[in-house]
Design a protein around this motif. Structure first.
Motif, PDB file in Angstrom:
ATOM      1  N   ALA A  24      12.907   8.863  -1.637  1.00 42.41           N
ATOM      2  CA  ALA A  24      12.718   9.473  -0.854  1.00 42.41           C
ATOM      3  C   ALA A  24      13.256  11.360  -1.675  1.00 42.41           C
ATOM      4  O   ALA A  24      12.592  11.715  -2.566  1.00 42.41           O
ATOM      5  CB  ALA A  24      13.104   9.663   0.421  1.00 42.41           C
ATOM      6  N   HIS A  25      14.319  10.749  -2.286  1.00 41.16           N
ATOM      7  CA  HIS A  25      15.032  11.738  -3.282  1.00 41.16           C
ATOM      8  C   HIS A  25      14.249  11.907  -4.514  1.00 41.16           C
ATOM      9  O   HIS A  25      14.556  13.069  -4.509  1.00 41.16           O
ATOM     10  CB  HIS A  25      16.472  11.507  -3.188  1.00 41.16           C
ATOM     11  CG  HIS A  25      17.597  13.306  -3.819  1.00 41.16           C
ATOM     12  ND1 HIS A  25      17.181  13.904  -3.270  1.00 41.16           N
ATOM     13  CD2 HIS A  25      17.884  13.066  -4.616  1.00 41.16           C
ATOM     14  CE1 HIS A  25      17.728  15.429  -3.468  1.00 41.16           C
ATOM     15  NE2 HIS A  25      18.339  14.290  -5.262  1.00 41.16           N
ATOM     16  N   TRP A  33       1.952  11.033  -0.524  1.00 40.72           N
ATOM     17  CA  TRP A  33       1.436  12.222   0.349  1.00 40.72           C
ATOM     18  C   TRP A  33       1.564  11.813   1.585  1.00 40.72           C
ATOM     19  O   TRP A  33       1.394  12.742   2.255  1.00 40.72           O
ATOM     20  CB  TRP A  33      -0.355  10.696   0.564  1.00 40.72           C
ATOM     21  CG  TRP A  33      -1.130  11.001   1.573  1.00 40.72           C
ATOM     22  CD1 TRP A  33      -1.775  10.179   2.345  1.00 40.72           C
ATOM     23  CD2 TRP A  33      -1.716  12.188   1.033  1.00 40.72           C
ATOM     24  NE1 TRP A  33      -2.898  10.909   3.140  1.00 40.72           N
ATOM     25  CE2 TRP A  33      -2.895  11.992   2.048  1.00 40.72           C
ATOM     26  CE3 TRP A  33      -2.067  13.710   0.758  1.00 40.72           C
ATOM     27  CZ2 TRP A  33      -3.726  12.958   2.499  1.00 40.72           C
ATOM     28  CZ3 TRP A  33      -2.657  14.928   1.056  1.00 40.72           C
ATOM     29  CH2 TRP A  33      -3.436  14.547   1.944  1.00 40.72           C
ATOM     30  N   ASP A  34       2.200  10.066   2.014  1.00 41.25           N
ATOM     31  CA  ASP A  34       3.646  10.625   3.297  1.00 41.25           C
ATOM     32  C   ASP A  34       4.334  11.317   3.609  1.00 41.25           C
ATOM     33  O   ASP A  34       3.894  12.297   4.712  1.00 41.25           O
ATOM     34  CB  ASP A  34       4.307   8.623   3.524  1.00 41.25           C
ATOM     35  CG  ASP A  34       3.141   7.900   3.554  1.00 41.25           C
ATOM     36  OD1 ASP A  34       1.890   8.024   4.008  1.00 41.25           O
ATOM     37  OD2 ASP A  34       3.252   6.737   3.002  1.00 41.25           O
ATOM     38  N   ILE A  35       4.752  12.016   2.819  1.00 47.92           N
ATOM     39  CA  ILE A  35       6.005  13.152   2.702  1.00 47.92           C
ATOM     40  C   ILE A  35       4.932  14.264   2.797  1.00 47.92           C
ATOM     41  O   ILE A  35       5.136  15.719   3.777  1.00 47.92           O
ATOM     42  CB  ILE A  35       6.546  13.416   1.314  1.00 47.92           C
ATOM     43  CG1 ILE A  35       7.586  12.015   1.351  1.00 47.92           C
ATOM     44  CG2 ILE A  35       7.320  14.550   0.681  1.00 47.92           C
ATOM     45  CD1 ILE A  35       8.027  11.440  -0.514  1.00 47.92           C
ATOM     46  N   LEU A  36       4.052  14.653   2.166  1.00 47.23           N
ATOM     47  CA  LEU A  36       3.535  16.043   1.906  1.00 47.23           C
ATOM     48  C   LEU A  36       2.714  16.307   3.360  1.00 47.23           C
ATOM     49  O   LEU A  36       2.223  17.361   3.734  1.00 47.23           O
ATOM     50  CB  LEU A  36       2.173  16.152   1.211  1.00 47.23           C
ATOM     51  CG  LEU A  36       2.534  15.831  -0.349  1.00 47.23           C
ATOM     52  CD1 LEU A  36       1.410  16.149  -1.318  1.00 47.23           C
ATOM     53  CD2 LEU A  36       3.164  16.619  -0.247  1.00 47.23           C
ATOM     54  N   LEU A  37       1.749  14.676   4.306  1.00 48.31           N
ATOM     55  CA  LEU A  37       1.863  15.081   5.229  1.00 48.31           C
ATOM     56  C   LEU A  37       2.263  15.368   6.113  1.00 48.31           C
ATOM     57  O   LEU A  37       2.247  15.887   7.484  1.00 48.31           O
ATOM     58  CB  LEU A  37       0.748  13.647   5.745  1.00 48.31           C
ATOM     59  CG  LEU A  37       0.014  13.058   5.184  1.00 48.31           C
ATOM     60  CD1 LEU A  37      -1.218  11.799   4.825  1.00 48.31           C
ATOM     61  CD2 LEU A  37      -1.877  14.287   5.457  1.00 48.31           C
ATOM     62  N   CYS A  67       0.564  -1.317  -0.106  1.00 47.68           N
ATOM     63  CA  CYS A  67       0.032  -0.059  -0.240  1.00 47.68           C
ATOM     64  C   CYS A  67       0.927   1.083   0.264  1.00 47.68           C
ATOM     65  O   CYS A  67       0.016   2.167   0.929  1.00 47.68           O
ATOM     66  CB  CYS A  67      -0.855  -0.074   1.077  1.00 47.68           C
ATOM     67  SG  CYS A  67      -2.339  -1.288   1.396  1.00 47.68           S
ATOM     68  N   PRO A  68       1.088   1.222  -1.111  1.00 44.57           N
ATOM     69  CA  PRO A  68       2.658   2.624  -1.061  1.00 44.57           C
ATOM     70  C   PRO A  68       1.570   4.095  -1.839  1.00 44.57           C
ATOM     71  O   PRO A  68       1.016   3.818  -1.684  1.00 44.57           O
ATOM     72  CB  PRO A  68       3.989   2.131  -2.127  1.00 44.57           C
ATOM     73  CG  PRO A  68       2.682   1.747  -2.816  1.00 44.57           C
ATOM     74  CD  PRO A  68       1.828   0.724  -2.650  1.00 44.57           C
ATOM     75  N   CYS A  69       2.467   4.637  -0.827  1.00 44.32           N
ATOM     76  CA  CYS A  69       2.066   6.537  -1.233  1.00 44.32           C
ATOM     77  C   CYS A  69       2.682   7.904  -0.369  1.00 44.32           C
ATOM     78  O   CYS A  69       2.672   8.056   0.545  1.00 44.32           O
ATOM     79  CB  CYS A  69       0.174   6.308  -0.558  1.00 44.32           C
ATOM     80  SG  CYS A  69      -0.217   7.734  -1.410  1.00 44.32           S
ATOM     81  N   ALA A 109       9.987   9.066   7.162  1.00 45.94           N
ATOM     82  CA  ALA A 109       8.027   8.799   7.039  1.00 45.94           C
ATOM     83  C   ALA A 109       7.303   8.909   6.019  1.00 45.94           C
ATOM     84  O   ALA A 109       6.698   7.724   6.022  1.00 45.94           O
ATOM     85  CB  ALA A 109       8.060  10.633   7.299  1.00 45.94           C
ATOM     86  N   ALA A 110       7.561   8.550   4.942  1.00 44.41           N
ATOM     87  CA  ALA A 110       7.245   7.322   3.531  1.00 44.41           C
ATOM     88  C   ALA A 110       7.835   6.878   3.474  1.00 44.41           C
ATOM     89  O   ALA A 110       7.337   5.643   2.921  1.00 44.41           O
ATOM     90  CB  ALA A 110       7.935   8.478   2.501  1.00 44.41           C
ATOM     91  N   ASN A 111       8.159   5.350   4.580  1.00 42.39           N
ATOM     92  CA  ASN A 111       9.022   4.224   5.271  1.00 42.39           C
ATOM     93  C   ASN A 111       9.383   3.669   3.223  1.00 42.39           C
ATOM     94  O   ASN A 111       8.940   2.718   3.042  1.00 42.39           O
ATOM     95  CB  ASN A 111       7.249   3.868   4.883  1.00 42.39           C
ATOM     96  CG  ASN A 111       6.667   3.635   6.367  1.00 42.39           C
ATOM     97  OD1 ASN A 111       7.796   4.016   7.224  1.00 42.39           O
ATOM     98  ND2 ASN A 111       6.139   4.535   6.053  1.00 42.39           N
ATOM     99  N   ILE A 112      10.155   4.573   2.676  1.00 42.36           N
ATOM    100  CA  ILE A 112      10.972   4.193   1.998  1.00 42.36           C
ATOM    101  C   ILE A 112      12.620   4.585   1.524  1.00 42.36           C
ATOM    102  O   ILE A 112      12.635   5.141   2.766  1.00 42.36           O
ATOM    103  CB  ILE A 112      10.244   5.236   0.369  1.00 42.36           C
ATOM    104  CG1 ILE A 112      10.188   5.740   0.110  1.00 42.36           C
ATOM    105  CG2 ILE A 112       8.888   3.952   0.151  1.00 42.36           C
ATOM    106  CD1 ILE A 112      10.246   7.281  -0.996  1.00 42.36           C
TER     107      ILE A 112
END
Length: 120
Positions: free
Chosen positions: A68-69, A36-40, A31-33, A60-63
């Motif tokens: 993430a970069h 959205w995780d970064i923005l939140l 369930c990757p997003c 935060a993004a679990n990646i």
């Protein structure tokens, strides 16, 4: 912080918690997003007046940091984020919501809060 800002931050924190629970129970890879995780995470950090660095957004993004970069660059290119050198340590890069995007995420949080219905 006024009542509207507090409500938005509470909605944001609930969404962050929801994303964490989904990831923990179903799997972050299923369930990757990350965008959205970064923005939140950035919205909450800015409300709490915490600086956010590139490396912390990967958590935060679990990646991975490299993923993430790439996602952050994509969000910058789309005008959602801005990056700058940390004023205290020019070697560190801070990331923030782009000023023009902040009203968009605030409107989104307001609409999510409205759809969620009254709170107990």
């Amino acid at each position: 912080m006024d009542g509207i800002a507090e409500r938005r931050l509470e909605t944001c924190r609930r969404l962050i918690t929801e994303r964490q629970l989904v990831g923990q129970h179903i799997g972050f890879n299923l369930c990757p997003c990350p965008a959205w995780d970064i923005l939140l995470d950035l919205y909450a950090a800015e409300c709490e007046q915490r600086p956010i660095y590139l490396w912390s957004l990967s958590v935060a993004a679990n990646i991975p940091v490299s993923s993430a970069h790439r996602k952050i660059i994509e969000l910058i290119d789309r005008g959602l984020l801005a990056r700058s050198a940390d004023p205290e340590d020019g070697r560190r890069v801070t990331v923030s919501l782009a000023p023009a995007f902040r009203p968009v995420i605030e409107d989104l949080l307001d609409r999510i809060d409205e759809k969620a219905g009254p709170r107990k």
